[in-house]
Design a protein around this motif. Structure first.
Motif, short mmCIF file in Angstrom:
data_model
loop_
_atom_site.label_atom_id
_atom_site.label_comp_id
_atom_site.label_asym_id
_atom_site.label_seq_id
_atom_site.Cartn_x
_atom_site.Cartn_y
_atom_site.Cartn_z
N THR A 72 40.70 33.87 37.12
CA THR A 72 41.13 34.66 38.27
C THR A 72 40.01 35.58 38.75
O THR A 72 39.21 36.06 37.96
CB THR A 72 42.37 35.49 37.89
OG1 THR A 72 43.46 34.60 37.66
CG2 THR A 72 42.75 36.48 38.96
N TYR A 73 39.95 35.82 40.07
CA TYR A 73 39.02 36.79 40.63
C TYR A 73 39.82 37.90 41.32
O TYR A 73 40.62 37.63 42.22
CB TYR A 73 38.09 36.14 41.66
CG TYR A 73 37.29 37.16 42.43
CD1 TYR A 73 36.30 37.92 41.80
CD2 TYR A 73 37.56 37.40 43.78
CE1 TYR A 73 35.59 38.87 42.50
CE2 TYR A 73 36.85 38.37 44.49
CZ TYR A 73 35.86 39.10 43.84
OH TYR A 73 35.16 40.06 44.53
N ILE A 74 39.58 39.14 40.87
CA ILE A 74 40.20 40.30 41.49
C ILE A 74 39.08 41.23 41.95
O ILE A 74 38.37 41.82 41.13
CB ILE A 74 41.12 41.06 40.50
CG1 ILE A 74 42.22 40.14 39.97
CG2 ILE A 74 41.71 42.31 41.16
CD1 ILE A 74 43.23 39.70 41.01
N GLY A 75 38.91 41.35 43.28
CA GLY A 75 37.85 42.19 43.82
C GLY A 75 38.38 43.08 44.92
O GLY A 75 39.19 42.64 45.74
N ASP A 76 37.93 44.35 44.94
CA ASP A 76 38.36 45.32 45.95
C ASP A 76 39.89 45.36 46.00
O ASP A 76 40.52 45.04 47.02
CB ASP A 76 37.79 44.96 47.32
CG ASP A 76 36.28 45.03 47.34
OD1 ASP A 76 35.75 46.14 47.33
OD2 ASP A 76 35.64 43.95 47.32
N ALA A 77 40.47 45.76 44.88
CA ALA A 77 41.93 45.65 44.77
C ALA A 77 42.49 46.66 43.78
O ALA A 77 41.77 47.28 42.99
CB ALA A 77 42.31 44.24 44.32
N ARG A 78 43.80 46.80 43.84
CA ARG A 78 44.58 47.51 42.82
C ARG A 78 45.65 46.57 42.33
O ARG A 78 46.37 45.97 43.13
CB ARG A 78 45.22 48.78 43.38
CG ARG A 78 46.09 49.52 42.35
CD ARG A 78 46.85 50.66 43.01
NE ARG A 78 47.98 50.20 43.79
CZ ARG A 78 49.26 50.17 43.37
NH1 ARG A 78 49.56 50.53 42.13
NH2 ARG A 78 50.22 49.75 44.17
N VAL A 79 45.75 46.46 40.99
CA VAL A 79 46.83 45.69 40.39
C VAL A 79 47.73 46.69 39.69
O VAL A 79 47.32 47.35 38.73
CB VAL A 79 46.30 44.64 39.40
CG1 VAL A 79 47.47 43.90 38.74
CG2 VAL A 79 45.38 43.65 40.11
#
Length: 455
Positions: A351-358
């Motif tokens: 998975t790629y999570i960039g410029d985000a809030r989880v």
């Protein structure tokens, strides 16, 4: 000694031709930090209240670099290379300000530690005019010998000038010394250049001070402390020594390194007790890890903050701005950049999570990506607390997924999803009986025709 002012003069004007590099030698890095910056840090830890960098080759590049690791340092250019005493006198303006102690160091000795420098300063505080730092290498061949008499240092003799008896001396010159500020300029100005090379040697002040009846002594540092870097092989050797020191320090502070020799730290890595680091993990600059985390094998982490009890990897990449909160999980073959993974959230696979809030306790399915870049600008993705994002989903920023939102697998989400809503963003499946066989036959026929035409 804490009340004594101290100027550290760091000689960094050498061209470093043996490095075979366009970059000044002392800017080559150990643990992600220029080697000269390691020297500055050691001097400051030993109580230096001023830093003077004597530079030459690549002066402008050196000045720019110094703004990062020594923003208050003064820089002085040695226009001509006429010996070490000549280099020190390039900083005459700084020396004349009346410091109690003057430390003279070299920018290519990155393993020098504060204790060795402080020991030399202690000798000045006790009344010595000059304190030379010596060491005992495995073999003294090629090094200048420290000639002592009745506990006093009377000369530093280059090997080519040593008698047979003096060549047996194992106590050698490390090149670094401390000089009492009230004597420094006078001693330096007395250094002559009546030698084969016509250069002004800093080591001559030992005999000059001794001839004046001043107290001159030697202190001893470890061989590693005195290690100078002249080529890339020696740079790698110094990196290995630095890493071994840092690994031992980490383990003694309560960190478990399962295969220590495979873990690489940066100069500023912070890692809490009860953290477990598996083999083949690389920490780049700017990493802070709280207690109780587990970093699995083959992970690459830089510019990231990892809170207590987080689980990272294996084969995870955390890039600058990654912020993992307590008990967050980033699993295998995942990349996180400029994003917050809140408490208990899971980003488990591919998975790629960039410029985000989880959000807290959210679950991100395998193969999910945040589409944060349109080729010109970056955009933000906000995933709410407890949300579930199904596998192989693409979240096209700017977009938000509400609290408890549910994204069906394989969706392309281009519009924000309200709290507790279910979103599908995929084409409806259509099945055509026999069409697969027809396509295979058509493709095979076309391939055969191309092959025949090529013959």
């Amino acid at each position: 000694m804490s009340q004594r002012s101290c100027l550290s003069i760091i000689l960094a004007a050498g061209e470093g031709t043996r490095m075979k590099s366009a970059m000044p030698k002392v800017l080559h890095a150990i643990a992600g930090l220029p080697m000269v910056a390691h020297v500055v840090k050691a001097a400051e830890a030993a109580g230096a209240t001023g830093v003077a960098l004597v530079i030459g080759h690549g002066a402008e590049e050196m000045r720019k670099a110094a703004q990062k690791f020594a923003p208050t340092a003064q820089t002085f250019v040695q226009e001509k290379r006429l010996g070490t005493a000549h280099a020190v006198l390039a900083a005459r303006e700084a020396i004349s300000k009346g410091y109690d102690d003057i430390l003279v160091m070299f920018g290519d000795t990155p393993l020098i530690d504060a204790q060795a420098l402080a020991a030399a300063r202690q000798k000045l505080a006790a009344g010595a005019a000059v304190a030379v730092i010596g060491f005992r290498p495995p073999s003294p061949s090629g090094y200048g010998r420290l000639i002592e008499k009745d506990g006093r240092l009377v000369a530093i003799r280059e090997e080519k000038d040593c008698s047979d008896e003096e060549k047996k001396i194992g106590f050698c010159n490390a090149g670094m010394m401390a000089v009492a500020g009230r004597h420094a300029l006078r001693l330096l100005d007395k250094v002559g250049n009546e030698n084969a090379k016509g250069e002004f040697y800093l080591t001559d002040i030992v005999e000059i001070a001794d001839a004046e009846g001043l107290d001159v002594v030697a202190t001893e540092a470890s061989f590693e402390n005195a290690l100078g870097i002249n080529n890339r092989a020696e740079l790698a050797e110094a990196e290995g020594i630095w890493q071994a020191r840092r690994r031992r320090e980490a383990m003694l502070s309560g960190v478990t390194l399962i295969a220590p020799e495979t873990v690489y730290f940066s100069h500023d890595t912070e890692i809490g007790a009860d953290t477990i680091v598996e083999p083949n993990v690389w920490f780049g600059p700017g990493v802070r890890i709280a207690s109780g985390a587990r970093i699995h094998a083959f992970s690459h982490i830089e510019g990231a903050t990892i809170a207590s009890n987080c689980d990272v990897g294996p084969f995870a990449r955390l890039r600058p701005g990654a912020d993992l909160r307590n008990k967050a999980k980033v699993g295998n073959f995942c990349e996180v950049k400029q994003a917050t993974i809140e408490e208990g959230a899971k980003v488990n696979h591919l998975t790629y999570i960039g410029d985000a809030r989880v959000g807290a306790a959210a679950n991100i399915g395998a193969g999910t990506i945040t589409c944060n870049y349109d080729g010109y600008s970056k955009f933000f993705t906000d995933i709410g607390e407890g949300a579930f994002v199904g596998s192989n989903s693409s979240l096209v920023a700017p977009v938000s997924i509400g609290r408890g939102g549910y994204i069906a697998s394989g969706s392309v989400i281009t519009e924000s999803v309200p709290d507790d809503a279910l979103a599908f963003g995929r084409a409806r499946q259509k099945t055509i009986p026999g069409k697969g066989k027809e396509l295979r036959e058509r493709f095979a026929s076309a391939a055969a025709a191309r092959k025949k035409a090529a013959e």
